[in-house]
Design an enzyme around this catalytic site. Structure first.
Site, PDB file in Angstrom:
ATOM      1  N   HIS A 250      45.141 -43.386   9.132  1.00 21.17           N
ATOM      2  CA  HIS A 250      43.729 -42.971   9.730  1.00 21.17           C
ATOM      3  C   HIS A 250      43.483 -41.613   9.158  1.00 21.17           C
ATOM      4  O   HIS A 250      42.186 -41.426   9.104  1.00 21.17           O
ATOM      5  CB  HIS A 250      44.236 -42.759  11.641  1.00 21.17           C
ATOM      6  CG  HIS A 250      42.881 -42.526  11.520  1.00 21.17           C
ATOM      7  ND1 HIS A 250      42.455 -42.838  12.026  1.00 21.17           N
ATOM      8  CD2 HIS A 250      43.267 -41.611  13.035  1.00 21.17           C
ATOM      9  CE1 HIS A 250      41.171 -42.598  13.135  1.00 21.17           C
ATOM     10  NE2 HIS A 250      41.255 -41.616  13.332  1.00 21.17           N
TER      11      HIS A 250
ATOM     12  N   ASP B  67      45.344 -48.165   8.609  1.00 22.40           N
ATOM     13  CA  ASP B  67      45.501 -46.989   9.671  1.00 22.40           C
ATOM     14  C   ASP B  67      45.745 -47.779  11.144  1.00 22.40           C
ATOM     15  O   ASP B  67      45.697 -48.906  11.612  1.00 22.40           O
ATOM     16  CB  ASP B  67      43.994 -47.379  10.039  1.00 22.40           C
ATOM     17  CG  ASP B  67      43.352 -46.340  11.399  1.00 22.40           C
ATOM     18  OD1 ASP B  67      44.436 -45.682  11.517  1.00 22.40           O
ATOM     19  OD2 ASP B  67      42.229 -45.350  11.096  1.00 22.40           O
TER      20      ASP B  67
ATOM     21  N   SER C 129      36.518 -41.246  11.986  1.00 25.89           N
ATOM     22  CA  SER C 129      36.863 -41.186  13.345  1.00 25.89           C
ATOM     23  C   SER C 129      36.058 -41.305  14.933  1.00 25.89           C
ATOM     24  O   SER C 129      34.980 -41.840  15.076  1.00 25.89           O
ATOM     25  CB  SER C 129      38.433 -40.699  13.636  1.00 25.89           C
ATOM     26  OG  SER C 129      39.007 -41.028  15.324  1.00 25.89           O
TER      27      SER C 129
END
Length: 321
Positions: free
Chosen positions: A301, A272, A149
């Site tokens: 995610h 995600d 991320s």
């Protein structure tokens, strides 16, 4: 961090049995104490040594296993926004013990020092990670950088800026790419004018389905504990979001994909809903050294938490290829 803390708090406090006991811990004993004790136990149980190192404007906290004597490259792990090094714990547990691993608390996160005047754009964070690499001496031989991320965006920018340091790059659902398709969370934010940073227990509960695929709903007291744990840091988190959202920063990785010369792996969760998987189309088009793409089924995610063993497996397959 929401999903990481949910997993930890839910697992630890769930053993205590009742809402009444949970409320006692929340309002009398303070959950941060329990959380910090659990993190210490977690690091110890994985054979990780926790150390601090002054580098540039920050004193970095990091956990380490091994001594870099393996034939495989050292792995440097970078976590996501508002998280900490424990985000990678389940993946580290599944990796071979002969691999030298370093999991870092990103600038201002976890136990790493915090400076509200520092540069928290993706480029700024990459430069500060480089200060850590130099102070530790990690750049004496090429290493493998892995990020998820926000940490994925930083790892990608690092690879573009400091290719001489690296032998492999693994990007897990990296940020700093403007995806062709707006994610479900992005659509919901526009529709409901939801604040980007969940603060209250109700906001955190509402955000959870976008972070974890098919995750079980936790009792309300767990979300209250998560909100309490995050409360002292919300001003900082909001500031980092603003820094990363600056015009030059929000596409910092996308603008530098062509500059990444190191063999690269990209991993994404099929479901995600926070950072849309359509970003892969941009990566495939612009990243010439894209060696491997892994799309994980039954995963959202929070890849490192939802599919830790699969994550470790694809990492090692990439390392050994």
């Amino acid at each position: 961090m929401v999903s990481a803390v949910t997993a930890i708090v839910g697992g630890v406090l769930g053993l205590l049995g009742s809402t009444a006991i949970a409320n006692v811990i929340l309002f009398i004993f303070r959950p941060a104490i329990l959380y910090n004790l659990y993190i210490r136990y977690l690091m110890f149980s994985l054979g990780l040594r926790v150390n601090n190192l002054k580098a540039g404007d920050f004193t970095f906290c990091y956990a380490e296993r091994g001594q870099g004597k393996s034939s495989k490259p050292t792995m440097l792990f970078l976590h996501g926004f508002s998280g900490a090094k424990d985000m990678w714990a389940r993946v580290i547990k599944a990796l071979p013990t002969d691999v030298h691993v370093i999991i870092l608390d990103m600038p201002g996160h976890g136990k790493t020092s915090r400076d509200m005047k520092a540069d928290y754009t993706f480029v700024g964070q990459a430069k500060n990670i480089h200060h850590f690499v130099q102070a530790y001496g990690l750049d004496k031989s090429p290493f493998h950088i892995l990020g998820i991320s926000m940490g994925g965006g930083v790892a990608g920018v690092y690879a573009a800026l400091y290719p001489q340091d690296l032998v492999k790059v693994s990007l897990f659902c990296p940020a700093a790419i403007l995806s062709p398709t707006v994610s479900k969370y992005g659509q919901e934010m526009v529709k409901d004018e939801t604040v980007p940073l969940p603060v209250t227990a109700q906001e955190i509960k509402k955000t959870q389905p976008y972070i974890v695929y098919n995750g079980r709903e936790m009792p309300n007291w767990v979300y209250r504990i998560i909100a309490e744990l995050r409360r002292p840091h919300n001003e900082f988190y909001r500031h980092v979001l603003q820094e990363m959202s600056k015009e030059d920063s929000k596409t910092a990785l996308q603008a530098r994909l062509c500059d990444i010369k190191t063999p690269t792996q990209v991993v994404w969760g099929e479901f995600d809903w926070l950072l849309d998987i359509s970003s892969l189309d941009i990566i495939k088009e612009k990243l010439k050294n894209l060696d491997r793409v892994d799309v994980l089924d039954r995963c959202g995610h929070s890849i490192a938490i939802e599919r830790p063993y699969k994550s470790a497996k694809v990492i090692m397959e990439f390392v050994n290829s």
